[in-house]
Scaffold this motif. Structure first.
Motif, PDB file in Angstrom:
ATOM      1  N   ALA A 196       3.349  -2.061 -17.789  1.00 20.40           N
ATOM      2  CA  ALA A 196       2.911  -2.926 -16.693  1.00 20.40           C
ATOM      3  C   ALA A 196       1.592  -2.411 -16.136  1.00 20.40           C
ATOM      4  N   LEU A 197       0.761  -3.358 -15.683  1.00 23.35           N
ATOM      5  CA  LEU A 197      -0.541  -3.026 -15.097  1.00 23.35           C
ATOM      6  C   LEU A 197      -0.645  -3.696 -13.738  1.00 23.35           C
ATOM      7  N   GLU A 198      -1.161  -2.973 -12.739  1.00 19.61           N
ATOM      8  CA  GLU A 198      -1.432  -3.543 -11.421  1.00 19.61           C
ATOM      9  C   GLU A 198      -2.911  -3.350 -11.129  1.00 19.61           C
ATOM     10  N   LEU A 199      -3.580  -4.407 -10.682  1.00 15.97           N
ATOM     11  CA  LEU A 199      -4.990  -4.330 -10.300  1.00 15.97           C
ATOM     12  C   LEU A 199      -5.047  -4.357  -8.782  1.00 15.97           C
ATOM     13  N   GLY A 200      -5.445  -3.223  -8.183  1.00 16.94           N
ATOM     14  CA  GLY A 200      -5.498  -3.104  -6.725  1.00 16.94           C
ATOM     15  C   GLY A 200      -4.223  -2.496  -6.179  1.00 16.94           C
ATOM     16  N   THR A 201      -4.199  -1.172  -6.045  1.00 17.97           N
ATOM     17  CA  THR A 201      -3.014  -0.445  -5.576  1.00 17.97           C
ATOM     18  C   THR A 201      -2.858  -0.549  -4.063  1.00 17.97           C
ATOM     19  N   TYR A 202      -4.006  -0.440  -3.346  1.00 19.11           N
ATOM     20  CA  TYR A 202      -4.039  -0.329  -1.873  1.00 19.11           C
ATOM     21  C   TYR A 202      -3.119   0.824  -1.468  1.00 19.11           C
ATOM     22  N   CYS A 203      -2.047   0.566  -0.683  1.00 18.86           N
ATOM     23  CA  CYS A 203      -1.198   1.673  -0.218  1.00 18.86           C
ATOM     24  C   CYS A 203       0.016   1.918  -1.119  1.00 18.86           C
ATOM     25  N   GLY A 204       0.145   1.137  -2.173  1.00 20.53           N
ATOM     26  CA  GLY A 204       1.222   1.379  -3.128  1.00 20.53           C
ATOM     27  C   GLY A 204       2.506   0.611  -2.863  1.00 20.53           C
ATOM     28  N   TYR A 205       2.483  -0.331  -1.938  1.00 18.09           N
ATOM     29  CA  TYR A 205       3.693  -1.098  -1.595  1.00 18.09           C
ATOM     30  C   TYR A 205       4.203  -1.894  -2.796  1.00 18.09           C
TER      31      TYR A 205
ATOM     32  N   VAL B 118      11.547   3.051   1.671  1.00 16.01           N
ATOM     33  CA  VAL B 118      10.072   3.089   1.741  1.00 16.01           C
ATOM     34  C   VAL B 118       9.535   1.673   1.934  1.00 16.01           C
ATOM     35  N   ILE B 119      10.074   0.725   1.157  1.00 21.60           N
ATOM     36  CA  ILE B 119       9.667  -0.681   1.280  1.00 21.60           C
ATOM     37  C   ILE B 119       9.973  -1.191   2.692  1.00 21.60           C
ATOM     38  N   ALA B 120      11.176  -0.882   3.188  1.00 23.52           N
ATOM     39  CA  ALA B 120      11.581  -1.339   4.525  1.00 23.52           C
ATOM     40  C   ALA B 120      10.696  -0.726   5.608  1.00 23.52           C
ATOM     41  N   ALA B 121      10.332   0.548   5.452  1.00 26.10           N
ATOM     42  CA  ALA B 121       9.488   1.222   6.453  1.00 26.10           C
ATOM     43  C   ALA B 121       8.102   0.585   6.519  1.00 26.10           C
ATOM     44  N   ILE B 122       7.542   0.218   5.359  1.00 26.70           N
ATOM     45  CA  ILE B 122       6.215  -0.417   5.336  1.00 26.70           C
ATOM     46  C   ILE B 122       6.299  -1.822   5.940  1.00 26.70           C
ATOM     47  N   ASP B 123       7.338  -2.578   5.579  1.00 29.24           N
ATOM     48  CA  ASP B 123       7.493  -3.925   6.145  1.00 29.24           C
ATOM     49  C   ASP B 123       7.650  -3.852   7.661  1.00 29.24           C
ATOM     50  N   HIS B 124       8.429  -2.864   8.155  1.00 32.59           N
ATOM     51  CA  HIS B 124       8.625  -2.694   9.603  1.00 32.59           C
ATOM     52  C   HIS B 124       7.285  -2.372  10.273  1.00 32.59           C
ATOM     53  N   PHE B 125       6.537  -1.455   9.665  1.00 33.67           N
ATOM     54  CA  PHE B 125       5.221  -1.056  10.212  1.00 33.67           C
ATOM     55  C   PHE B 125       4.305  -2.273  10.310  1.00 33.67           C
ATOM     56  N   CYS B 126       4.278  -3.102   9.246  1.00 32.40           N
ATOM     57  CA  CYS B 126       3.359  -4.244   9.205  1.00 32.40           C
ATOM     58  C   CYS B 126       3.790  -5.376  10.119  1.00 32.40           C
ATOM     59  N   ARG B 127       5.102  -5.485  10.369  1.00 35.92           N
ATOM     60  CA  ARG B 127       5.592  -6.533  11.274  1.00 35.92           C
ATOM     61  C   ARG B 127       5.465  -6.111  12.732  1.00 35.92           C
ATOM     62  N   HIS B 128       5.725  -4.862  13.025  1.00 33.98           N
ATOM     63  CA  HIS B 128       5.840  -4.434  14.427  1.00 33.98           C
ATOM     64  C   HIS B 128       4.715  -3.537  14.916  1.00 33.98           C
ATOM     65  N   GLN B 129       3.991  -2.928  13.991  1.00 39.46           N
ATOM     66  CA  GLN B 129       2.860  -2.077  14.432  1.00 39.46           C
ATOM     67  C   GLN B 129       1.548  -2.737  14.046  1.00 39.46           C
ATOM     68  N   GLU B 130       1.188  -2.696  12.767  1.00 35.83           N
ATOM     69  CA  GLU B 130      -0.126  -3.208  12.346  1.00 35.83           C
ATOM     70  C   GLU B 130      -0.018  -3.996  11.050  1.00 35.83           C
ATOM     71  N   TRP B 131      -0.516  -5.232  11.070  1.00 36.49           N
ATOM     72  CA  TRP B 131      -0.562  -6.007   9.833  1.00 36.49           C
ATOM     73  C   TRP B 131      -1.369  -5.276   8.767  1.00 36.49           C
ATOM     74  N   ALA B 132      -0.893  -5.326   7.520  1.00 33.20           N
ATOM     75  CA  ALA B 132      -1.691  -4.778   6.411  1.00 33.20           C
ATOM     76  C   ALA B 132      -1.499  -5.675   5.196  1.00 33.20           C
ATOM     77  N   MET B 133      -2.451  -5.658   4.273  1.00 35.97           N
ATOM     78  CA  MET B 133      -2.465  -6.634   3.190  1.00 35.97           C
ATOM     79  C   MET B 133      -1.564  -6.254   1.999  1.00 35.97           C
ATOM     80  N   ASN B 134      -0.309  -5.895   2.323  1.00 33.56           N
ATOM     81  CA  ASN B 134       0.679  -5.684   1.260  1.00 33.56           C
ATOM     82  C   ASN B 134       1.240  -7.045   0.875  1.00 33.56           C
ATOM     83  N   VAL B 135       1.762  -7.160  -0.340  1.00 35.10           N
ATOM     84  CA  VAL B 135       2.309  -8.457  -0.756  1.00 35.10           C
ATOM     85  C   VAL B 135       3.438  -8.889   0.191  1.00 35.10           C
TER      86      VAL B 135
END
Ligand SMILES: CCCNc1ncnc2c1ncn2[C@@H]1O[C@H](/C=C/CNC(=O)c2cc(-c3ccc(F)cc3)cc(O)c2O)[C@@H](O)[C@H]1O
Ligand SMILES: [Mg+2]
Length: 214
Positions: free
Chosen positions: A62-71, A25-42
């Motif tokens: 643990a607490l996270e502030l700002g989920t966005y797409c869950g990456y 899942v992590i690899a798929a999001i990184d691939h999408f953001c590198r090769h399709q569309e940039w997104a503000m994941n860490v």
């Protein structure tokens, strides 16, 4: 109307990643953001630093502030110890809906609670709602001007304890100057800057790790 970028990111996960395999899942999001569309994941570079801090803390709460797409939610949840639990606050319902599906695709829904609403409204109610005494780890990645008010609120609500680790994204780009000044000057924090790059780019950015001293 068409689809939104988070919806296109989710589709890339469902098409490319294996259900139950958080690494894919992590690899798929990184691939999408590198090769399709940039997104503000860490992203993968700062994500590697996030991984090392989470592994070191091994948080039960643990607490996270700002989920966005869950990456980053998936990056954190996959490293939690047995019994560990992550609460992530997201005030945009469309982003929350995408994040829940990304987290489920990674098979991590049992360790994560996506809470829809504003951090400032929710932080004062986390103890009564979720039976949280205090957080071992907090990841800040929501609106940059809210980092400072929200950690002050966490302090006031007694949700930080001696040794709680805060990790803040984007302290250089877009930047969080008032937050940085506070944690670096305050006697209540021991702060350290991890230099890196803005996700999927060569621009400078970094993470600030701050240990609450009580
Ligand atoms: C009024 C509610 C305030 N409290 C809140 N409570 C809960 N969730 C909140 C939130 N504020 C915002 N959010 C959510 O956090 C997320 C917002 C993140 C903001 N992040 C950024 O702006 C950002 C921006 C960049 C960026 C850097 C360079 C550039 F050229 C363009 C963008 C890079 C990043 O890594 C970023 O994190 C969204 O999902 C939003 O809905
Ligand atoms: Mg960020």
């Amino acid at each position: 109307t068409g689809t939104t970028r988070p919806q296109r990111l989710l589709r890339a996960v469902q098409e490319r990643a294996t259900r139950g395999d958080s690494e894919s899942v992590i690899a798929a999001i990184d691939h999408f953001c590198r090769h399709q569309e940039w997104a503000m994941n860490v992203g993968d570079e700062k994500g590697f630093i996030l991984d090392s801090v989470v592994s070191e803390v091994s948080p039960q709460t643990a607490l996270e502030l700002g989920t966005y797409c869950g990456y980053s939610t998936v990056r954190i949840a996959r490293l939690l110890p047995p019994g560990g639990h992550l609460i992530t606050l997201e005030f945009n319902p469309n982003y929350a809906a995408v994040a829940r599906q990304v987290i489920a695709w990674a098979g991590l829904e049992d360790m994560v609670q996506v809470v829809e609403g504003a951090s400032g409204d929710w932080i004062p109610h986390l103890r009564e709602h979720f039976g949280i005494e205090s957080f071992d780890f907090v990841f800040l990645d929501h609106w940059k001007e809210l980092y400072l008010p929200d950690i002050k609120l966490l302090e006031e609500c007694g949700l930080l304890r001696k040794g709680t680790v805060l990790l803040a994204d984007n302290v250089v780009c877009p930047g969080t100057p008032d937050y940085l000044e506070y944690v670096r000057k305050s006697q209540s924090y021991e702060s350290h800057y991890f230099g890196s790059h803005l996700e999927y780019t060569r621009a400078e950015d970094g993470l600030e790790k701050s240990v609450y001293l009580g």
